[in-house]
Design an enzyme around this catalytic site. Structure first.
Site, PDB file in Angstrom:
ATOM      1  N   ILE A 189       0.821  -1.210   0.000  1.00 51.87           N
ATOM      2  CA  ILE A 189       0.000   0.000   0.000  1.00 51.87           C
ATOM      3  C   ILE A 189       0.862   1.271   0.000  1.00 51.87           C
ATOM      4  CG2 ILE A 189      -0.247   0.362   2.508  1.00 51.87           C
ATOM      5  CD1 ILE A 189      -3.301   0.625   1.986  1.00 51.87           C
ATOM      6  N   ASN A 246      11.612  -8.912   6.866  1.00 56.60           N
ATOM      7  CA  ASN A 246      11.969  -8.307   8.142  1.00 56.60           C
ATOM      8  C   ASN A 246      11.428  -9.184   9.266  1.00 56.60           C
ATOM      9  OD1 ASN A 246      13.166  -5.972   6.963  1.00 56.60           O
ATOM     10  ND2 ASN A 246      11.112  -5.145   6.596  1.00 56.60           N
ATOM     11  N   GLU A 263       6.922  -4.529  11.004  1.00 55.37           N
ATOM     12  CA  GLU A 263       5.772  -3.768  11.505  1.00 55.37           C
ATOM     13  C   GLU A 263       4.507  -4.615  11.566  1.00 55.37           C
ATOM     14  OE1 GLU A 263       5.635  -0.294   9.046  1.00 55.37           O
ATOM     15  OE2 GLU A 263       7.483   0.519   9.916  1.00 55.37           O
ATOM     16  N   VAL A 264       4.311  -5.447  10.565  1.00 54.53           N
ATOM     17  CA  VAL A 264       3.094  -6.275  10.544  1.00 54.53           C
ATOM     18  C   VAL A 264       3.479  -7.697  10.965  1.00 54.53           C
ATOM     19  CG1 VAL A 264       1.209  -7.165   9.140  1.00 54.53           C
ATOM     20  CG2 VAL A 264       2.117  -4.870   8.689  1.00 54.53           C
ATOM     21  N   HIS A 285       5.790 -11.864   5.795  1.00 49.25           N
ATOM     22  CA  HIS A 285       5.661 -11.341   4.436  1.00 49.25           C
ATOM     23  C   HIS A 285       7.032 -11.135   3.830  1.00 49.25           C
ATOM     24  CE1 HIS A 285       5.537  -8.030   7.353  1.00 49.25           C
ATOM     25  NE2 HIS A 285       6.178  -7.277   6.467  1.00 49.25           N
ATOM     26  N   HIS A 340       8.975  -9.027   0.929  1.00 46.73           N
ATOM     27  CA  HIS A 340       8.873  -7.875   0.041  1.00 46.73           C
ATOM     28  C   HIS A 340       9.631  -8.202  -1.242  1.00 46.73           C
ATOM     29  CE1 HIS A 340       7.884  -4.788   3.306  1.00 46.73           C
ATOM     30  NE2 HIS A 340       8.388  -5.756   4.027  1.00 46.73           N
TER      31      HIS A 340
HETATM   32  P1  AMP Z   1       7.290  -4.592   7.476  1.00 46.58           P
HETATM   33  O1  AMP Z   1       7.914  -3.329   7.986  1.00 46.58           O
HETATM   34  O2  AMP Z   1       8.295  -5.532   6.861  1.00 46.58           O
HETATM   35  O3  AMP Z   1       6.409  -5.255   8.503  1.00 46.58           O
HETATM   36  O4  AMP Z   1       6.384  -4.157   6.262  1.00 46.58           O
HETATM   37  C1  AMP Z   1       5.005  -3.966   6.345  1.00 46.58           C
HETATM   38  C2  AMP Z   1       4.538  -3.511   4.997  1.00 46.58           C
HETATM   39  O5  AMP Z   1       3.136  -3.670   4.923  1.00 46.58           O
HETATM   40  C3  AMP Z   1       4.831  -2.030   4.683  1.00 46.58           C
HETATM   41  O6  AMP Z   1       5.625  -1.958   3.511  1.00 46.58           O
HETATM   42  C4  AMP Z   1       3.441  -1.421   4.496  1.00 46.58           C
HETATM   43  O7  AMP Z   1       3.402  -0.426   3.500  1.00 46.58           O
HETATM   44  C5  AMP Z   1       2.621  -2.650   4.115  1.00 46.58           C
HETATM   45  N1  AMP Z   1       1.179  -2.553   4.381  1.00 46.58           N
HETATM   46  C6  AMP Z   1       0.578  -2.176   5.529  1.00 46.58           C
HETATM   47  N2  AMP Z   1      -0.755  -2.257   5.404  1.00 46.58           N
HETATM   48  C7  AMP Z   1      -1.006  -2.702   4.148  1.00 46.58           C
HETATM   49  C8  AMP Z   1      -2.191  -2.985   3.408  1.00 46.58           C
HETATM   50  N3  AMP Z   1      -3.419  -2.846   3.945  1.00 46.58           N
HETATM   51  N4  AMP Z   1      -2.062  -3.421   2.131  1.00 46.58           N
HETATM   52  C9  AMP Z   1      -0.847  -3.577   1.581  1.00 46.58           C
HETATM   53  N5  AMP Z   1       0.313  -3.330   2.224  1.00 46.58           N
HETATM   54  C10 AMP Z   1       0.231  -2.889   3.492  1.00 46.58           C
END
Ligand code: AMP
Length: 126
Positions: free
Chosen positions: A36, A97, A105-106, A110, A112
């Site tokens: 996003i 990460n 963060e999430v 995932h 990238h």
């Molecule tokens: P990380 O810091 O590796 O956890 O990356 C989390 C990623 O999730 C970031 O690049 C955000 O831009 C992405 N992100 C957060 N919310 C969404 C969403 N609803 N749809 C797509 N990407 C998202």
């Protein structure tokens, strides 16, 4: 290592269909969608559908079928976007990460996939 999976995280909501996503590719056990907040012209996230916090949780807890599906899904995204260097594509960077030092963060695994411009050094100074 035991991990507590937070079912309220944003990718869990995507997998439950509670919030939309811009899907690039879907397999039986994996989902790929555009980030996003893209950090490059190509910025795709690939996640397993199972409840895994990070790579370490996944590789120790997922089935062989899930692991193979996830690895192949990442490759399939690269192929679908025409990025594979050996096939004439421009290449890409693959990042996962994990934890505090990785600044994850999430809390749902995932990968990238970044491409579309020269991405510079692997790690920013700081
Ligand atoms: P990380 O810091 O590796 O956890 O990356 C989390 C990623 O999730 C970031 O690049 C955000 O831009 C992405 N992100 C957060 N919310 C969404 C969403 N609803 N749809 C797509 N990407 C998202």
């Amino acid at each position: 290592m035991a991990y507590d999976y937070d079912t309220g995280n944003i990718f869990a909501k995507i997998l439950r269909g509670e919030i939309p996503n811009d899907t690039v590719l879907e397999t039986e056990h994996s989902l790929a969608f555009n980030d996003i907040g893209p950090q490059a012209p190509v910025h795709v996230l690939v996640i397993p559908k199972g409840p895994y916090v990070n790579w370490d949780h996944f590789i120790t807890g997922a089935s062989a079928e899930e692991i193979a599906d996830y690895a192949r899904a990442i490759h399939a995204v690269v192929g679908k976007l025409g990025l594979e260097p050996g096939e004439g594509g421009q290449g890409y960077r693959l990042i996962m990460n994990a934890g505090e030092a990785g600044v994850q963060e999430v809390p749902h695994l995932h990968a990238h996939i970044l491409s579309g411009r020269p991405l510079g050094k692997l790690v920013a100074a700081g």
